[in-house]
Write a protein that holds these residues in place. Structure first.
Motif, PDB file in Angstrom:
ATOM      1  N   HIS A 287       0.827  -1.202   0.000  1.00 16.85           N
ATOM      2  CA  HIS A 287       0.000   0.000   0.000  1.00 16.85           C
ATOM      3  C   HIS A 287       0.864   1.255   0.000  1.00 16.85           C
ATOM      4  O   HIS A 287       0.619   2.210  -0.755  1.00 16.85           O
ATOM      5  CB  HIS A 287      -0.923  -0.019   1.218  1.00 16.85           C
ATOM      6  CG  HIS A 287      -2.075   0.927   1.109  1.00 16.85           C
ATOM      7  ND1 HIS A 287      -2.952   1.187   2.132  1.00 16.85           N
ATOM      8  CD2 HIS A 287      -2.495   1.711   0.077  1.00 16.85           C
ATOM      9  CE1 HIS A 287      -3.849   2.059   1.741  1.00 16.85           C
ATOM     10  NE2 HIS A 287      -3.596   2.398   0.501  1.00 16.85           N
TER      11      HIS A 287
ATOM     12  N   LEU B  82       2.448   1.877  -3.347  1.00 20.69           N
ATOM     13  CA  LEU B  82       1.527   2.467  -4.317  1.00 20.69           C
ATOM     14  C   LEU B  82       1.291   3.950  -4.043  1.00 20.69           C
ATOM     15  O   LEU B  82       1.080   4.734  -4.977  1.00 20.69           O
ATOM     16  CB  LEU B  82       0.203   1.713  -4.300  1.00 20.69           C
ATOM     17  CG  LEU B  82       0.252   0.248  -4.764  1.00 20.69           C
ATOM     18  CD1 LEU B  82      -1.124  -0.394  -4.676  1.00 20.69           C
ATOM     19  CD2 LEU B  82       0.793   0.153  -6.186  1.00 20.69           C
TER      20      LEU B  82
ATOM     21  N   PHE C  48      -6.497   0.134  -2.798  1.00 21.79           N
ATOM     22  CA  PHE C  48      -5.788  -1.124  -2.543  1.00 21.79           C
ATOM     23  C   PHE C  48      -6.441  -1.840  -1.377  1.00 21.79           C
ATOM     24  O   PHE C  48      -6.606  -1.269  -0.289  1.00 21.79           O
ATOM     25  CB  PHE C  48      -4.313  -0.853  -2.241  1.00 21.79           C
ATOM     26  CG  PHE C  48      -3.548  -2.099  -1.855  1.00 21.79           C
ATOM     27  CD1 PHE C  48      -3.121  -2.995  -2.815  1.00 21.79           C
ATOM     28  CD2 PHE C  48      -3.264  -2.377  -0.519  1.00 21.79           C
ATOM     29  CE1 PHE C  48      -2.426  -4.140  -2.463  1.00 21.79           C
ATOM     30  CE2 PHE C  48      -2.576  -3.515  -0.157  1.00 21.79           C
ATOM     31  CZ  PHE C  48      -2.149  -4.400  -1.132  1.00 21.79           C
TER      32      PHE C  48
ATOM     33  N   ARG D  39      -6.228  -5.863   0.429  1.00 19.94           N
ATOM     34  CA  ARG D  39      -5.562  -7.163   0.394  1.00 19.94           C
ATOM     35  C   ARG D  39      -6.144  -8.084   1.462  1.00 19.94           C
ATOM     36  O   ARG D  39      -6.395  -7.660   2.592  1.00 19.94           O
ATOM     37  CB  ARG D  39      -4.050  -7.006   0.625  1.00 19.94           C
ATOM     38  CG  ARG D  39      -3.290  -8.342   0.636  1.00 19.94           C
ATOM     39  CD  ARG D  39      -1.790  -8.117   0.686  1.00 19.94           C
ATOM     40  NE  ARG D  39      -1.364  -7.546   1.944  1.00 19.94           N
ATOM     41  CZ  ARG D  39      -1.101  -8.256   3.061  1.00 19.94           C
ATOM     42  NH1 ARG D  39      -1.258  -9.576   3.049  1.00 19.94           N
ATOM     43  NH2 ARG D  39      -0.706  -7.658   4.156  1.00 19.94           N
TER      44      ARG D  39
ATOM     45  N   PHE E 150      -5.389  -9.709  -3.706  1.00 19.13           N
ATOM     46  CA  PHE E 150      -5.588  -8.274  -3.555  1.00 19.13           C
ATOM     47  C   PHE E 150      -6.209  -7.693  -4.816  1.00 19.13           C
ATOM     48  O   PHE E 150      -6.169  -8.304  -5.895  1.00 19.13           O
ATOM     49  CB  PHE E 150      -4.256  -7.560  -3.246  1.00 19.13           C
ATOM     50  CG  PHE E 150      -3.212  -7.690  -4.331  1.00 19.13           C
ATOM     51  CD1 PHE E 150      -3.164  -6.794  -5.392  1.00 19.13           C
ATOM     52  CD2 PHE E 150      -2.280  -8.718  -4.297  1.00 19.13           C
ATOM     53  CE1 PHE E 150      -2.213  -6.918  -6.390  1.00 19.13           C
ATOM     54  CE2 PHE E 150      -1.314  -8.844  -5.289  1.00 19.13           C
ATOM     55  CZ  PHE E 150      -1.282  -7.937  -6.330  1.00 19.13           C
TER      56      PHE E 150
ATOM     57  N   VAL F 193      -6.474  -3.770  -6.881  1.00 18.66           N
ATOM     58  CA  VAL F 193      -5.979  -2.397  -6.975  1.00 18.66           C
ATOM     59  C   VAL F 193      -6.849  -1.656  -7.979  1.00 18.66           C
ATOM     60  O   VAL F 193      -7.070  -2.138  -9.095  1.00 18.66           O
ATOM     61  CB  VAL F 193      -4.508  -2.345  -7.419  1.00 18.66           C
ATOM     62  CG1 VAL F 193      -4.016  -0.902  -7.451  1.00 18.66           C
ATOM     63  CG2 VAL F 193      -3.635  -3.174  -6.487  1.00 18.66           C
TER      64      VAL F 193
ATOM     65  N   ILE G  81       4.469  -3.279  -8.107  1.00 13.50           N
ATOM     66  CA  ILE G  81       4.169  -4.449  -7.276  1.00 13.50           C
ATOM     67  C   ILE G  81       5.160  -5.572  -7.553  1.00 13.50           C
ATOM     68  O   ILE G  81       5.627  -6.248  -6.624  1.00 13.50           O
ATOM     69  CB  ILE G  81       2.725  -4.914  -7.513  1.00 13.50           C
ATOM     70  CG1 ILE G  81       1.740  -3.840  -7.039  1.00 13.50           C
ATOM     71  CG2 ILE G  81       2.449  -6.221  -6.789  1.00 13.50           C
ATOM     72  CD1 ILE G  81       0.288  -4.180  -7.289  1.00 13.50           C
TER      73      ILE G  81
END
Length: 575
Positions: free
Chosen positions: A258, A261, A283, A285, A290, A292, A308
């Motif tokens: 996270h 990102l 995001f 998970r 997960f 996005v 990622i």
């Protein structure tokens, strides 16, 4: 204090005074044990939050060397579902004496784990998932060090990580997913991510460098190897999926995606004019699955996926090409058994996925196939937990139509089951024997399958349409179960969960839980939402006790056994 509460307090005081004179598994004061462990865990979480890592290490050693933590570790591995599954040594801790001796044997100095027992379980795609089963002692050692590691893991965890964490569930992940895509300015493109062989491929070197726990013990667990078909195999990467501490290690390895990102919102070290909300990054998970959200397909392909992949490569992991894909929100996507899609009117709908419904139908069909000659009441006893559990999992979604169609399908399957049992009888005769009309809606009744108990009482099959749709209240992303600031918050959530799931338990159990304020009267610990609880009669029914709420306690199984082990205690018959 009421007279009844006063009698409970006096009774417990006499019990503790009486049992403190001689050591033994059933003489442990679990209330004091939980309190001592909790106090140290709170201090560990506080030190981790403040960045005092030398204090964290000192407190972790203090906890893992304490007798209270060792007692809780043994209690955990002897009360869970795997308590009857031995490791390679074939040893089980199935008596109070063995449990007490096991507690005294948990020592870090000179500890050497034994190889795992390798078994395989089938996966949904037809493949098999390898599991490594540790010995009872190795499980207890993992549970012991987990008590010291979990406060750190919860303090440092991503706010939008929900898998294998205390107080969090798939429903929390779903609500954050729904709220992250339901508004008109939310992302329109979704990256569905899955990590290839997450547990099997985590880098040992990364774990040893970044996990804040005893490095020597961790190294021994990672390199212990496994036994398969009588031969020994070394392990060069990954953690055993059936290990007690493995989910926390995996979560700590994945925490940070996270934050990585969020860094996409910066340019050349300066805050970009396109802040995170403008970039529409979402995001969520759950374990190694997960999603996005992004404002364009190109942004997800060219920036999010490389970020990622770089993050995972540092930990020896990679994305699964088979399960990782990008879809538009109007096409819909599956996540944790839910199907999420935005329709033409701009409304986001969440409902059970087709695969989940197919799996339930297959399970019901297999159950009825195996119970061709079983009494109808036994069929009801077996199917009700399956149907109720599935419905409770999806009750927070737009599942009304799905519930109705599932009820209709199950009705037809049971009708065919009844016709096969009585091939010489007509359809009307089968309906009259196995179905009864019950209220369904105002001024409406429906035919419901039932079975007759030995006392003549009818036990009806659970109908999903009788369960009202109720949205789940998501947990606060910042909530930490080891932070005293959130103690009352988690207590309120536990009580609300029990009330909302009253259909999954007898009303008697729910009322006792509310009366005890969610606490076990013997150990003082919280009765968790998913715990296996038992009802204890303060005065036995055989000794003239009444089956009333004033004469009952809701206890943990171990606490219940502890009371019954004391034939001369104040809680036993004749008092």
């Amino acid at each position: 204090m009421s007279q009844q509460e006063d009698s409970w307090t006096k009774a417990r005081g006499i019990f503790l005074e009486h049992t403190s004179s001689r050591p033994g598994w059933h003489d442990v004061d679990w209330r004091q044990v939980n309190l001592k462990v909790r106090q140290v865990q709170v201090r560990i979480a506080k030190a981790a939050k403040e960045g005092r890592w030398s204090s964290v290490r000192s407190l972790q050693r203090l906890l893992t060397d304490s007798k209270a933590a060792k007692l809780l570790a043994v209690k955990r591995v002897t009360d869970n579902n795997g308590k009857l599954t031995p490791g390679v040594d074939g040893v089980l801790w199935d008596t109070p004496r063995k449990k007490w001796e096991a507690t005294l044997s948990l020592q870090t100095k000179g500890y050497q784990p034994q190889p795992l027992k390798r078994v395989y379980i089938p996966k949904a795609n037809g493949k098999k998932r390898p599991l490594g089963i540790p010995t009872m002692k190795d499980r207890a050692m993992q549970a012991l060090h987990l008590l010291a590691l979990e406060p750190v893991a919860e303090t440092l965890a991503d706010g939008h990580s929900f898998g294998f964490r205390a107080g969090r569930s798939a429903q929390d992940a779903l609500e954050y997913t729904h709220s992250g895509f339901c508004r008109k300015y939310d992302p329109e493109w979704v990256l569905e991510g899955d990590i290839k062989g997450c547990f099997d491929n985590i880098s040992h070197q990364w774990l040893l460098e970044h996990i804040p726990m005893d490095k020597g013990v961790l190294r021994k667990w990672l390199e212990t190897g496994y036994m398969e078909a009588g031969s020994f195999h070394e392990t060069e990467s990954g953690t055993p999926q059936s290990g007690i501490i493995s989910p926390v290690l995996a979560n700590m390895a994945l925490d940070g995606i996270h934050q990585r990102l969020k860094e996409l919102a910066t340019r050349r070290g300066k805050i970009s004019t396109y802040r995170l909300p403008r970039l529409k990054i979402r995001f969520i998970r759950y374990a190694d699955d997960f999603v996005v959200g992004g404002f364009s397909k190109e942004f997800l392909e060219q920036e999010v996926i490389p970020a990622i992949e770089k993050f995972l490569a540092e930990r020896g992991l990679e994305l699964s090409k088979e399960k990782t894909k990008i879809t538009h929100i109007t096409e819909g996507f599956d996540f944790l058994g839910f199907y999420i899609r935005e329709f033409a009117n701009g409304k986001l709908i969440t409902r059970p996925s087709e695969k989940s419904g197919k799996d339930l139908r297959e399970k019901v069909s297999n159950t009825l196939r195996q119970m061709r000659t079983t009494k109808s009441v036994d069929v009801v006893h077996v199917l009700n937990p399956i149907l109720r559990g599935w419905a409770l999992y999806y009750r927070g979604t737009s599942a009304g139509e799905t519930f109705g169609s599932m009820d209709q399908w199950i009705w037809q399957r049971l009708f065919r089951w009844g016709c096969r049992r009585h091939p010489q009888k007509g359809k009307r005769w089968v309906i009259e024997k196995y179905y009864d009309r019950r209220p369904f809606k105002p001024n409406r009744k429906s035919q419901v399958f039932f079975g007759t108990e030995n006392d003549g009482r009818k036990n009806f099959l659970f109908r999903m349409t009788e369960l009202p749709i109720k949205r789940h209240t998501p947990i606060l992303a910042s909530a930490n179960p080891f932070d005293p600031e959130y103690e009352q918050y988690f207590e309120n959530r536990r009580q609300q969960n029990w009330k909302s799931k009253s259909g999954d338990r007898k009303l008697k159990t729910v009322r006792l839980y509310a009366k005890q304020k969610g606490k076990c009267p013997v150990c003082g610990d919280t009765i968790a939402d998913t715990s296996d609880v038992q009802i204890h009669f303060i005065r036995s029914l055989l000794a003239g006790g009444a089956e009333t709420y004033e004469n009952m306690w809701l206890l943990h199984p171990n606490c219940h056994r502890q009371l019954h082990s004391r034939k001369d205690s104040v809680f036993m018959p004749g008092v």
